[in-house]
Design a protein around this motif. Structure first.
Motif, short mmCIF file in Angstrom:
data_model
loop_
_atom_site.label_atom_id
_atom_site.label_comp_id
_atom_site.label_asym_id
_atom_site.label_seq_id
_atom_site.Cartn_x
_atom_site.Cartn_y
_atom_site.Cartn_z
N ARG A 235 127.40 13.39 15.23
CA ARG A 235 126.05 13.61 14.68
C ARG A 235 125.06 12.63 15.29
NH1 ARG A 235 126.10 16.86 9.99
NH2 ARG A 235 128.18 17.22 9.15
N ASP A 236 125.46 11.36 15.43
CA ASP A 236 124.56 10.36 16.00
C ASP A 236 124.20 10.69 17.44
OD1 ASP A 236 124.61 8.97 13.62
OD2 ASP A 236 126.15 7.54 14.26
N VAL A 237 125.19 11.10 18.22
CA VAL A 237 124.94 11.43 19.62
C VAL A 237 124.02 12.65 19.73
CG1 VAL A 237 126.02 12.32 21.73
CG2 VAL A 237 127.05 10.40 20.51
N MET A 238 124.28 13.67 18.95
CA MET A 238 123.46 14.87 18.99
C MET A 238 122.04 14.59 18.53
SD MET A 238 125.43 17.31 20.16
CE MET A 238 124.80 18.92 19.62
N ALA A 239 121.89 13.72 17.52
CA ALA A 239 120.55 13.39 17.02
C ALA A 239 119.77 12.59 18.06
CB ALA A 239 120.65 12.61 15.71
N ALA A 240 120.43 11.61 18.69
CA ALA A 240 119.74 10.78 19.68
C ALA A 240 119.29 11.57 20.89
CB ALA A 240 120.66 9.64 20.12
N ALA A 392 111.32 24.10 28.00
CA ALA A 392 110.80 22.75 27.82
C ALA A 392 109.59 22.74 26.90
CB ALA A 392 110.44 22.15 29.18
N TRP A 393 108.70 23.71 27.09
CA TRP A 393 107.49 23.78 26.26
C TRP A 393 107.85 24.04 24.81
CZ3 TRP A 393 102.94 22.02 26.02
CH2 TRP A 393 101.94 22.62 25.27
N THR A 394 108.77 24.98 24.57
CA THR A 394 109.19 25.28 23.20
C THR A 394 109.81 24.06 22.55
OG1 THR A 394 109.59 27.60 23.77
CG2 THR A 394 110.68 26.75 21.80
N SER A 395 110.68 23.36 23.28
CA SER A 395 111.31 22.16 22.74
C SER A 395 110.28 21.09 22.43
CB SER A 395 112.34 21.63 23.73
OG SER A 395 112.89 20.41 23.28
N LEU A 396 109.31 20.92 23.32
CA LEU A 396 108.28 19.90 23.11
C LEU A 396 107.45 20.21 21.87
CD1 LEU A 396 106.70 17.41 24.07
CD2 LEU A 396 105.30 18.95 25.47
N VAL A 397 107.02 21.47 21.73
CA VAL A 397 106.20 21.86 20.58
C VAL A 397 106.98 21.69 19.28
CG1 VAL A 397 105.04 23.80 19.45
CG2 VAL A 397 104.73 23.42 21.91
N ALA A 414 113.83 11.27 18.92
CA ALA A 414 114.56 11.62 20.14
C ALA A 414 113.55 11.76 21.26
CB ALA A 414 115.35 12.91 19.93
N PRO A 415 113.16 10.66 21.91
CA PRO A 415 112.10 10.71 22.91
C PRO A 415 112.44 11.57 24.12
CG PRO A 415 113.19 8.58 22.94
CD PRO A 415 113.69 9.30 21.73
N LEU A 416 113.74 11.74 24.42
CA LEU A 416 114.15 12.56 25.56
C LEU A 416 114.72 13.90 25.10
CD1 LEU A 416 115.82 9.81 27.80
CD2 LEU A 416 113.45 10.59 27.75
N GLY A 417 114.31 14.32 23.90
CA GLY A 417 114.82 15.58 23.36
C GLY A 417 114.47 16.78 24.21
N VAL A 418 113.30 16.76 24.86
CA VAL A 418 112.92 17.88 25.73
C VAL A 418 113.92 18.02 26.86
CG1 VAL A 418 111.17 18.74 27.31
CG2 VAL A 418 110.48 17.72 25.14
N ILE A 419 114.28 16.89 27.49
CA ILE A 419 115.26 16.93 28.58
C ILE A 419 116.60 17.43 28.06
CG2 ILE A 419 116.51 15.51 30.25
CD1 ILE A 419 114.08 13.68 30.37
N VAL A 465 126.11 16.81 27.91
CA VAL A 465 124.66 16.64 28.04
C VAL A 465 124.14 15.71 26.95
CG1 VAL A 465 122.44 17.84 27.80
CG2 VAL A 465 124.26 18.85 29.19
N ALA A 466 124.62 15.92 25.72
CA ALA A 466 124.16 15.08 24.60
C ALA A 466 124.51 13.61 24.85
CB ALA A 466 124.79 15.57 23.30
N GLU A 467 125.72 13.34 25.31
CA GLU A 467 126.12 11.95 25.57
C GLU A 467 125.29 11.35 26.70
OE1 GLU A 467 130.25 12.41 26.30
OE2 GLU A 467 130.82 12.28 24.16
N LEU A 468 125.01 12.14 27.73
CA LEU A 468 124.21 11.65 28.85
C LEU A 468 122.80 11.30 28.40
CD1 LEU A 468 123.98 11.19 31.94
CD2 LEU A 468 123.25 13.59 32.12
N VAL A 469 122.15 12.22 27.67
CA VAL A 469 120.76 12.00 27.24
C VAL A 469 120.71 10.89 26.19
CG1 VAL A 469 118.76 13.07 26.13
CG2 VAL A 469 120.10 14.37 27.80
N ALA A 470 121.71 10.82 25.30
CA ALA A 470 121.75 9.74 24.31
C ALA A 470 121.86 8.38 25.00
CB ALA A 470 122.91 9.95 23.34
N ALA A 471 122.65 8.32 26.09
CA ALA A 471 122.76 7.06 26.83
C ALA A 471 121.42 6.68 27.47
CB ALA A 471 123.84 7.19 27.90
#
Length: 666
Positions: A235-240, A392-397, A414-419, A465-471
């Motif tokens: 859950r923490d990794v997916m949230a981050a 990307a636009w949908t995720s950002l909005v 999650a500042p990199l949630g769009v990515i 992907v989640a682990e990469l972006v969370a890192a």
């Protein structure tokens, strides 16, 4: 007048909030009297008042309807709350199976009848954990030796209120097995609830057989809505990484399933020349509606608020297709919200409703904005780029629309949630969900193993992907602590955004942002005091440490998660003996009393005295005291040292006991 319709759910939500925050229960005569007066005013306004007057009466009526919904819902579904533990043998009936595995089964049980010397309990239903070897389904009756306990209050001021939400679903206690278990009788085999639960269990067991670990846990969450096996680490990794929404069945999953079936069926029918005169679009839309509701049943039914809201939205969209009208409108969002509020008014206080409602309002609002239309892209690479840009636009909005609510409830961004979404959604939409649907359809034939394995491969890549972006996000996620009133500001900004149709709708959120950033943050506490354990945590520099109590208790773990800082033990500045503990720092001193003999020495010598045994009266006249009565009535206490007054500002988790969901101390 038509555009004002979209404000109706906001007016209802405002009424619900006003009711929930009242210091005492309003009179039934007041509720009925104002409702009658508004009905009369509505009739008069249609005849004598101008159109603006009628509009105002409609919105006020919606507000009052919201104000009345919770007491009406409590009257229909509420329960007396268990005030103190009960032990003994009880017979009961299973209403719902929340989750089940080889270790335990979590159920909602009703009709609790005491056996032998067990104490009768006045509650309507209880949430009970039983050993996993006991196979139960909705409608079954059983006998078990149980320990029933009161529903605990919030572990922090403004945190999730288990008593409030349990009351409105009729759950007055939670419990566990302490002895013998026996199934007395099976329920109606043709019961819809039993059939759906049986189907969910079979599918979940099959996923567990083919997949394992986090892959199986997320697979079950996305197919049947069972999140019980997802670990805190996952859950923490997916949230981050901004991907926590993926394992919660909502609009994304229903759109892929129902929309995919609609598109495939329409393509198949259109390819048959003999059917060219048929209403292919309408037939496909009807099948899409059926598919959406079947998936909703599989995901847990109306209890799954995001899935229920999304199913209503899809039904309205497909209904618009059947009627030949525009599907994606703010009016449809308002209709879906009104239906959910009427059915389950308490859900507006849950993060799931707030996040899903804000995301849909944000997406539809941006979709409605006037835009410049260029020539459509014709090249393959251009079309792929367009899909990536749209994702990307949908995720950002959606991320911006839900930022306030996720920051308040989960203290994380999650500042990199769009990515994360751009990288993960292809696996979700092209691999996980399609092969998940095919595997379910293939299970009766026994050929689902390959499809589940492919779905599992997609889940593994999504986790990668989640682990990469969370890192990448480490150190950027922050830990914002927002005041409760900021949600009200967010609601007003969201209403402004939904009501206006031009680019002026962006002004509401733009004005709300600096207000929240300027004055919307809460200070971190200097002291936290648990109500049901011995835990007392006091600030130690930037962190906190325990003066009394132990690490690993439920309250301490929640405090650590909430403030994203591990609470250690013991506090290095605390001096303890058999009578109690003393902590002194340059700002204040605190005494934690363990033995009544310490009162004579410590009363009046410290800024704060904490005691779980009743202090003598003179202690209250010589300083601030938090005693057992305060903890019984107010629950967990949150304190901040106020330099200006030389005293602690104190906030109990429970403000008052004058509401039906509260448990008065005895």
């Amino acid at each position: 007048m038509r555009r004002l319709f979209v404000l109706l759910p906001f007016s209802m939500i405002a009424g619900l909030i006003c009711y929930a925050t009242m210091p005492a229960e309003p009179s039934a005569y007041l509720l009925a009297g104002v409702a009658i007066a508004l009905a009369v005013l509505m009739v008069v306004s249609r005849v004598r008042l101008a159109l603006n007057g009628l509009r105002s009466v409609v919105q006020i009526s919606a507000f009052w309807l919201g104000f009345c919904l919770l007491p009406l819902h409590g009257l229909a579904f509420g329960t007396p709350m268990l005030a103190y533990p009960a032990y003994g043998t009880y017979e009961a009936q299973v209403d719902e199976v929340l989750s089940a595995d080889e270790n335990r089964i979590r159920i909602i049980a009703s009709q609790l009848v005491p056996i032998e010397d067990a104490r009768p309990v006045p509650i309507r239903r209880a949430r009970i954990v039983l050993p996993g070897e006991l196979k139960l389904a909705p409608g079954d009756s059983f006998r078990a030796a149980l320990r029933l306990a009161p529903i605990p209050g919030p572990v922090l001021p403004g945190a999730h209120d288990g008593q409030f939400h349990s009351y409105f679903v009729g759950v007055g206690a939670y419990g566990s097995s302490i002895g013998t278990l026996e199934v007395l009788a099976a329920g109606d085999i043709w019961s819809l609830a039993r059939q759906v639960q049986g189907l969910r269990t079979v599918i979940g067991n099959r996923i567990d057989t083919v997949l394992d670990g986090a892959t199986a846990a997320i697979g079950k969450a996305m197919v049947v809505g069972d999140q019980s096996d997802i670990t805190d680490e996952t859950r923490d990794v997916m949230a981050a990484s901004g991907l926590a929404h993926i394992y919660s069945i909502s609009g994304l999953h229903l759109s892929i399933v129902a929309g995919g079936i609609y598109w495939l069926l329409r393509l198949a029918l259109a390819s048959i020349p003999a059917l060219v005169a048929w209403p292919i679009k309408q037939i496909s839309a009807s099948v899409g509606i059926v598919a959406a509701f079947l998936y909703l049943f599989l995901a847990g039914g109306m209890d799954n608020v995001p899935a229920f809201r999304s199913t209503l939205m899809l039904a309205l969209i497909f209904g618009a297709v059947l009627a030949g009208r525009q599907a994606l409108t703010m009016r449809n969002v308002a209709i879906a919200a009104i239906i959910i509020i009427l059915i389950d008014p308490a859900s507006i206080f849950r993060p799931s409703f707030q996040l899903s409602f804000a995301a849909v309002v944000g997406l539809i609002g941006i979709y409605e904005l006037p835009r410049l239309h260029g020539k459509p892209s014709t090249g393959r690479l251009a079309r792929i780029g367009g899909v990536v840009a749209a994702t990307a636009w949908t995720s950002l909005v959606a991320g911006l629309a839900t930022l306030l609510f996720s920051a308040y409830h989960f203290q994380q961004t999650a500042p990199l949630g769009v990515i994360g979404n751009v990288l993960a959604l292809p696996f979700v939409s092209l691999v996980i969900m399609p092969f998940g649907v095919v595997s379910v359809l293939a299970m009766p034939l026994g050929i689902d193993g390959l499809f589940l394995a492919i779905m599992g491969w997609g889940i593994d890549r999504m986790i990668d992907v989640a682990e990469l972006v969370a890192a990448w996000s480490q150190g950027w996620t922050g830990n914002p602590l927002l005041a409760g009133w900021t949600l009200g500001v967010g609601l007003i900004a969201l209403a402004w955004f939904a009501f206006l149709e031009t680019r002026w709708r962006l002004l509401g959120p733009a004005l709300a942002l600096p207000v929240i950033l300027a004055i919307g943050f809460e200070p971190r506490p200097d002291i936290l005091i648990a109500d049901t354990t011995q835990a007392v945590a006091i600030r130690n520099g930037e962190a906190m440490a325990l003066v009394t109590g132990r690490t690993g208790s439920f309250a301490v773990d929640v405090w650590s998660d909430h403030y994203q800082a591990e609470i250690t033990a013991p506090h290095p500045a605390a001096n303890c003996d058999g009578l109690g503990c003393i902590l002194t720092n340059p700002a204040y001193s605190v005494a934690v009393i363990r033995n009544a003999a310490a009162f004579a020495e410590d009363c009046g010598r410290h800024d704060l005295l904490i005691a779980r045994i009743y202090p003598p009266q003179f202690c209250y006249a010589t300083g601030q005291v938090i005693g057992p009565r305060n903890l019984l009535e107010g629950g967990v206490h949150w304190l901040v040292w106020n330099e200006a007054t030389g005293r602690f500002d104190i906030r109990p988790a429970i403000e008052n006991l004058n509401r039906p969901w509260r448990i008065a101390p005895r």
